[in-house]
Design an enzyme around this catalytic site. Structure first.
Site, PDB file in Angstrom:
ATOM      1  CB  THR A   1      -0.748  -0.004   1.173  1.00 18.81           C
ATOM      2  OG1 THR A   1      -0.079  -0.136   2.432  1.00 18.81           O
ATOM      3  CG2 THR A   1      -1.863  -1.227   1.088  1.00 18.81           C
ATOM      4  CB  CYS A   2       4.452   2.011  -0.628  1.00 21.26           C
ATOM      5  SG  CYS A   2       5.485   3.250  -0.391  1.00 21.26           S
ATOM      6  CB  THR A   3       0.411   6.371  -1.830  1.00 16.12           C
ATOM      7  OG1 THR A   3       0.740   6.943  -0.719  1.00 16.12           O
ATOM      8  CG2 THR A   3      -0.921   5.644  -1.308  1.00 16.12           C
TER       9      THR A   3
END
Length: 782
Positions: free
Chosen positions: A752-754
């Site tokens: 989920t690292c944007t």
């Protein structure tokens, strides 16, 4: 029948022909109805005058002694010339009895004359300084009569072979010239008389209206070998014509429009050449003389032939005037050095490259002595005018662009007068261009101004560090300018070595980063970090960057990187992650500030922030979002419960069921002027906006490595979803779209690292629709 050479009186031949006609009529009127019907090798009009006849020809050959007057190569032609008289009533002998020996002699001379007039193109011009005799016959150095013909040099036209009346108006002269020029264009060899337009009147004639377009074209037809001496061209327009081997001696070309007119191999001595101010492109003079000709101060004399001046007095012009000599040419000067005169005569940077300075300097180097003498006379005139510094200020650049170069630097008089002018020019350059970019240097600037600035820095070495912004720009353009000479580049490199040795600079270059990594410059590649700019506020701070980076930051494009440099403090590299580029440029390196701000105003991401976070309702939050766009990393984080709740309250109405509401979507289209755009164009814009909000939610801005504001992730994903609905074709693939969507929400085990999502989407947009990305993404994030 024989006649002697003494029997011919060339000056009376026309009268002899008249008497001959009368004599023939008298001898034949009593029942002798004979007429002359054929004269071989003579003009048709002459045949018509004597035309009659039946038979029994009587032939009279030209006497041998007359033939001997001419060169051997012409004898065969003359031998063919016979006078045939047909069908004289009564017997041949009776006919002979009616024509006296004297009349036969006259006939021989007259018809020989007529033959010569119509055979001129077959003879070589052999005149060796002898004045022409009446009728085009001259006597050469060996006292042998010769005949002028069509290849007569334009500077020595022979007299007309037949008396013709001169045109009575400029229109008639124009018609006559048009006829002659078209005949020449058709390949006809014109006689000197055909090309003689001395004393012509072409006033107010626009030559483009009387000549075919081919005469106005580049490398088109040429007006060649014409004599225009003592003619009037006042208020005429001879633009784009090419005059070759023509003579204009003593002609008047006042207020003539001669834009891009070419004069080659021509005699323009003693001419009044004050062409119209409406002349856009200067005329050119190639191998042309201008002895005692009066020239305007805005002429190009690069091809002129100079000679020793004589003792002639300056020309007289209406209203009077001052003049200086340029070799044997007269240059007009102003009566008084008024403000307008200073600008008009000296400011070629304001007058399309035209000034008396450029006129003198346009002469080839072989006339260096004449050029220096003329410039000294100009300087004496300026010095005598007692001009103030304020009056000279607007033309300082023009003055140094010429006088600060050889051969004028050899003159002590010029050096003494120019010294203070150059110092004031340099001070003005330091004040103006230390904090803003220099104009993109053209050929003129590279060849005439940059060397002067180098010389000024050489004389004022302290300015290298006090005005590091200007100095580095000058060196940059000297090393990269395509029109700079090798000598200029060598001097620039040598000066930069002096700069690097300065105590304020040297601590920053021994860190394994500068130039070729050992503390010296590497000019073999533009990628080497050769340039070091000192902070305008803190001497302990410097910026190190390459040639290419410095060039692009001074003249940026939408995709220019604004962080591709080393920021040094006490010689050590420091991170720029927490530094706002706009603040860095405003405080330390203002030379980049204007260009950065200009690019920033073209980025329209802030318009969406104003839609979502109006300043009236969310003023503080609006400022936080805008401030975050000015730096690569933000210290402000919005992951606490209060911030998360506040953001959820703001964004929830915009995202019913996780998708953009129709009203909000229309607001976006209106803000970015996309209402009538194609679905693909709308999709590309929404994709780039999604990229920006993904950056907001990342650890670089409002998130952390372990958490990020859900409302920002959800809004970024909703923008991307709408882009997919509008145009799936702008995405790499459906699989990539699904992967990005899962990462926004952490679905299906996706990471989920944007920050990763934002970087990936940004790379795709830069590759496939870079102009849209550049119009939206903040500069600090680009």
């Amino acid at each position: 029948m024989k006649i002697s050479s003494g029997a011919i009186n060339f000056s009376t031949i026309p009268n002899q022909v008249k008497k001959l006609i009368t004599s023939i009529r008298e001898h034949t009127k009593n029942g002798l109805a004979s007429k002359i019907t054929s004269v071989k090798n003579t003009h048709t009009s002459l045949n018509e005058k004597f035309k009659t006849g039946k038979d029994s020809p009587i032939e009279f050959a030209l006497p041998q002694k007359i033939k001997d007057f001419f060169q051997p190569k012409d004898k065969n032609t003359l031998n063919k010339t016979l006078i045939t008289v047909k069908n004289i009533k009564d017997t041949n002998n009776a006919g002979k009895k009616n024509i006296s020996a004297e009349d036969v002699s006259k006939m021989n001379a007259a018809f020989m004359r007529k033959h010569i007039a119509n055979q001129t193109c077959d003879y070589n011009y052999r005149m060796t300084g002898a004045a022409p005799l009446p009728g085009g016959v001259s006597v050469s150095a060996n006292n042998r009569p010769t005949v002028s013909e069509g290849r007569t040099p334009p500077v020595s036209p022979s007299l007309s072979l037949q008396a013709t009346s001169s045109p009575s108006s400029p229109a008639d002269w124009a018609k006559k010239l048009t006829d002659a020029v078209l005949r020449q264009k058709a390949g006809e060899t014109l006689t000197a008389a055909d090309r003689d337009f001395s004393n012509a009147d072409f006033r107010n004639i626009t030559f483009s209206k009387i000549l075919p377009p081919s005469f106005m074209e580049r490398d088109g037809d040429i007006i060649k070998g014409f004599n225009f001496s003592n003619s009037k061209f006042t208020y005429s327009d001879i633009s784009h014509l090419h005059f070759d081997e023509c003579r204009f001696t003593y002609s008047t070309l006042s207020d003539v429009v001669c834009s891009n007119t070419k004069f080659s191999n021509s005699d323009m001595n003693e001419v009044v050449l004050q062409y119209s101010i409406t002349t856009q492109q200067q005329p050119s003079f190639i191998d042309t003389t201008l002895k005692n000709t009066l020239i305007r101060h805005k002429a190009n004399l690069s091809g002129v032939i100079l000679n020793e001046p004589d003792n002639s007095s300056p020309p007289s012009v209406s209203g009077g005037g001052n003049f200086i000599r340029l070799g044997d040419i007269w240059l007009q000067m102003p009566l008084l050095w008024t403000e307008n005169a200073v600008d008009g005569f000296l400011n070629h940077e304001h007058n399309n490259g035209k000034s008396i300075l450029m006129t003198i300097d346009s002469l080839p180097d072989k006339y260096s002595q004449e050029k220096v003498q003329a410039m000294e006379d100009l300087v004496k005139s300026l010095r005598g005018g007692r001009l103030t510094e304020a009056c000279i200020r607007p033309v300082e650049s023009s003055l140094v662009s010429v006088l600060a170069h050889p051969p004028y630097t050899q003159s002590a008089l010029i050096r003494e007068w120019l010294g203070p002018v150059q110092e004031r020019f340099f001070a003005h350059q330091c004040q103006t261009y230390n904090d803003v970019p220099l104009p993109t240097p053209d050929t003129y600037y590279q060849q005439r101004i940059l060397p002067v600035l180098l010389d000024s820095f050489d004389r004022n070495s302290a300015a290298m560090t006090t005005h590091s912004g200007l100095f580095n720009q000058v060196i940059l353009h000297c090393m990269t300018g395509v029109d700079c000479t090798d000598g200029t580049r060598q001097k620039a490199a040598a000066l930069y070595e002096q700069y690097l040795a300065h105590p304020a600079v040297s601590p920053h270059i021994h860190n394994g980063l500068f130039g070729n990594y050992d503390g010296s410059s590497d000019w073999t590649t533009r990628a080497a970090d050769n340039f070091l700019l000192l902070s305008s506020q803190d001497s302990d701070t410097a910026m190190m960057l390459s040639t290419d980076t410095l060039l692009t930051m001074l003249n940026p494009t939408p995709d220019t990187a604004w962080d591709n440099f080393y920021l040094l403090r006490a010689g050590e590299n420091v991170s720029t992650a927490q530094i706002s580029p706009v603040e860095l440029f405003r405080h330390d390196f203002p030379v980049f500030l204007a260009a950065f701000n200009q690019q920033a105003t073209q980025r329209r991401f802030g318009e969406l922030i104003d839609i979502i976070l109006s300043t009236e309702e969310h003023g503080e939050l609006n400022q936080q979002f805008i401030a975050a766009t000015n730096q690569k990393h933000s210290t402000v984080k919005l992951i606490d419960d209060a911030s998360v709740s506040r953001l959820a309250t703001i964004f929830a109405p915009l995202l019913p069921e996780g998708k953009l509401s129709p009203a909000h979507y229309q607001h976006i289209l209106s803000a970015y002027h996309l209402t009538d755009a194609t679905p693909q164009k709308q999709a590309e814009t929404l994709f780039c906006l999604s990229t920006a909000f993904a950056r907001y939610s990342s650890s670089a801005i409002f998130g952390t490595e372990h958490d990020s504001p859900p409302a920002l992730r959800g809004y970024a994903e909703a923008l991307m979803q709408k882009a997919w609905e509008l145009s799936p074709a702008i995405f790499p693939s459906s699989e990539q779209f699904t992967d990005w969507s899962d990462r926004f929400h952490g679905l299906h085990g996706a990471f989920t690292c944007t920050s990763v999502v934002a970087d990936s989407m940004q790379r795709h947009a830069r590759k496939y629709f870079p102009s849209v990305l550049s119009s939206i993404l903040p500069l600090s994030w680009a």
